[in-house]
Scaffold this active site. Structure first.
Site, PDB file in Angstrom:
ATOM      1  N   LYS A  35      14.561  10.067  -8.234  1.00 19.71           N
ATOM      2  CA  LYS A  35      13.912   9.406  -7.096  1.00 19.71           C
ATOM      3  C   LYS A  35      14.816   8.288  -6.581  1.00 19.71           C
ATOM      4  CE  LYS A  35      10.535   6.261  -7.392  1.00 19.71           C
ATOM      5  NZ  LYS A  35      10.862   5.212  -6.435  1.00 19.71           N
ATOM      6  N   ASP A  94      12.297   8.422  -1.622  1.00 18.96           N
ATOM      7  CA  ASP A  94      11.039   7.655  -1.610  1.00 18.96           C
ATOM      8  C   ASP A  94      11.170   6.477  -0.647  1.00 18.96           C
ATOM      9  OD1 ASP A  94       8.622   6.440  -2.356  1.00 18.96           O
ATOM     10  OD2 ASP A  94       9.495   5.507  -4.139  1.00 18.96           O
ATOM     11  N   LYS A  97       8.940   6.169   2.057  1.00 18.93           N
ATOM     12  CA  LYS A  97       7.576   5.920   2.586  1.00 18.93           C
ATOM     13  C   LYS A  97       7.578   5.620   4.074  1.00 18.93           C
ATOM     14  CE  LYS A  97       6.049   3.983  -1.860  1.00 18.93           C
ATOM     15  NZ  LYS A  97       7.359   3.804  -2.540  1.00 18.93           N
ATOM     16  N   ASP A 140       5.802   4.649  10.731  1.00 15.16           N
ATOM     17  CA  ASP A 140       6.262   4.150  12.026  1.00 15.16           C
ATOM     18  C   ASP A 140       5.590   4.999  13.096  1.00 15.16           C
ATOM     19  OD1 ASP A 140       7.905   2.948  14.061  1.00 15.16           O
ATOM     20  OD2 ASP A 140       9.455   2.602  12.554  1.00 15.16           O
ATOM     21  N   THR A 157      -0.346   1.484  -5.306  1.00 18.92           N
ATOM     22  CA  THR A 157      -1.098   1.059  -6.498  1.00 18.92           C
ATOM     23  C   THR A 157      -1.203  -0.463  -6.571  1.00 18.92           C
ATOM     24  OG1 THR A 157       0.961   1.378  -7.674  1.00 18.92           O
ATOM     25  CG2 THR A 157      -0.698   3.063  -7.974  1.00 18.92           C
ATOM     26  N   ARG A 178      11.989   2.527 -15.585  1.00 21.95           N
ATOM     27  CA  ARG A 178      12.535   1.647 -16.629  1.00 21.95           C
ATOM     28  C   ARG A 178      12.517   2.169 -18.061  1.00 21.95           C
ATOM     29  NH1 ARG A 178       9.535  -3.179 -13.761  1.00 21.95           N
ATOM     30  NH2 ARG A 178       8.342  -1.327 -13.202  1.00 21.95           N
TER      31      ARG A 178
HETATM   32  O1  C5P Z   1      10.235   1.589 -13.819  1.00 21.15           O
HETATM   33  P1  C5P Z   1       8.967   2.294 -13.453  1.00 21.15           P
HETATM   34  O2  C5P Z   1       8.661   3.486 -14.311  1.00 21.15           O
HETATM   35  O3  C5P Z   1       7.803   1.373 -13.283  1.00 21.15           O
HETATM   36  O4  C5P Z   1       9.323   2.902 -12.006  1.00 21.15           O
HETATM   37  C1  C5P Z   1       8.416   3.594 -11.247  1.00 21.15           C
HETATM   38  C2  C5P Z   1       8.989   3.915  -9.913  1.00 21.15           C
HETATM   39  O5  C5P Z   1       7.955   4.422  -9.096  1.00 21.15           O
HETATM   40  C3  C5P Z   1       9.576   2.710  -9.183  1.00 21.15           C
HETATM   41  O6  C5P Z   1      10.669   3.185  -8.398  1.00 21.15           O
HETATM   42  C4  C5P Z   1       8.444   2.268  -8.306  1.00 21.15           C
HETATM   43  O7  C5P Z   1       8.862   1.652  -7.120  1.00 21.15           O
HETATM   44  C5  C5P Z   1       7.778   3.582  -7.975  1.00 21.15           C
HETATM   45  N1  C5P Z   1       6.394   3.483  -7.588  1.00 21.15           N
HETATM   46  C6  C5P Z   1       5.415   2.926  -8.391  1.00 21.15           C
HETATM   47  N2  C5P Z   1       4.127   2.849  -7.954  1.00 21.15           N
HETATM   48  C7  C5P Z   1       3.821   3.334  -6.767  1.00 21.15           C
HETATM   49  C8  C5P Z   1       4.786   3.908  -5.946  1.00 21.15           C
HETATM   50  C9  C5P Z   1       6.080   3.969  -6.415  1.00 21.15           C
HETATM   51  O8  C5P Z   1       5.672   2.499  -9.490  1.00 21.15           O
HETATM   52  N3  C5P Z   1       2.579   3.293  -6.362  1.00 21.15           N
END
Ligand code: C5P
Length: 240
Positions: free
Chosen positions: A35, A62, A64, A67, A126, A219
């Site tokens: 992603k 990603d 999003k 516009d 979220t 992460r």
């Molecule tokens: O590091 P982590 O597992 O939290 O990363 C989750 C990824 O998904 C990040 O790139 C974050 O921006 C993305 N994301 C999220 N929640 C969302 C939409 C996208 O954690 N609602």
């Protein structure tokens, strides 16, 4: 049924191209989809997409898009030309925006002999709480779950391929939309890992069980000492 290995998307949230390359090499053979979000795309541009493709992997772009319908349609053409596997728009952009996005991507793919990317809609981020919805944005609906269900229905009506949803809403969306409507879920944490800034998390197995097609993990994999081992453990949990 897609094998667990192909359902795990790794968020390539990196600060340098060198780091991106290190992770792509470390995860070679383990992960197929990466992603690319607004931070790495703003920093490195389409060459980060090319880098993932050169390593033989697929991209979930990603960004999003949210516009005016014609602007999103033009962005959709370019995302299609980049050859990404999947990209997303924000459902709050409305029906016309989502429809024009799909039309533009389908038309470009057909004319230029390309594969049309899968197009997903973000329902509600979220990070949006019921208080923010009501007091800041002014959406006074029946609650987050109901809003998510309605926005997923809007995306389905626009013939998009699916939605990005928090683990909490997977079941509601799956029940309402049935099979074949893609659900991609971030906010997933394997057993024993840190929550970081994620608040409403789910374990990989639970997310799959609830009906997610793909899960996004950042992460816990990209910060791991051994990213391939961390990924393999999550895949095992998903298979379980
Ligand atoms: O590091 P982590 O597992 O939290 O990363 C989750 C990824 O998904 C990040 O790139 C974050 O921006 C993305 N994301 C999220 N929640 C969302 C939409 C996208 O954690 N609602």
């Amino acid at each position: 049924m897609i094998p667990a290995r192909e359902r795990l998307i790794v968020a390539l949230d990196v600060d340098s191209e060198k780091e991106a390359e290190r992770l792509l090499d470390a995860l070679k053979g383990a992960i197929q989809i990466f992603k690319i979000g607004s931070q790495p795309f703003t920093a490195f541009g389409p060459k980060i997409v090319d880098l993932v493709h050169k390593k033989g992997c697929k991209v979930f772009l990603d960004l999003k898009y949210h516009d005016t319908p014609d602007t999103v349609a033009r962005a959709a053409r370019e995302a299609t030309r980049l050859g990404v596997f999947m990209f997303n728009v924000h459902s709050l952009g409305g029906m016309e925006m989502m429809k024009k996005c799909l039309e533009a991507s389908s038309e470009t793919a057909e004319k230029e002999g390309l594969q049309r990317p899968k197009i997903l809609a973000v329902t509600l981020l979220t990070s949006i709480t019921p208080e923010i919805l009501q007091n800041e944005i002014g959406i006074k609906g029946k609650g987050v779950e109901d809003d998510v269900r309605r926005l997923a229905a809007l995306a389905a009506e626009a013939h998009l391929d699916g939605v990005v949803s928090s683990p909490q809403e997977i079941r509601v969306i799956r029940e309402a939309r049935g099979k074949g409507f893609l659900i991609v879920t971030p906010g997933v944490r394997p057993a024993g890992s840190q929550m970081d800034d994620q608040k409403r998390i789910s374990a990989p197995k639970e997310a799959i069980k609830a009906g997610a097609d793909y899960i996004v993990v950042g992460r816990p994999i990209i910060m791991a000492k051994d990213p391939a081992k961390a990924a393999e453990e999550i895949i095992k949990e998903m298979e379980g």
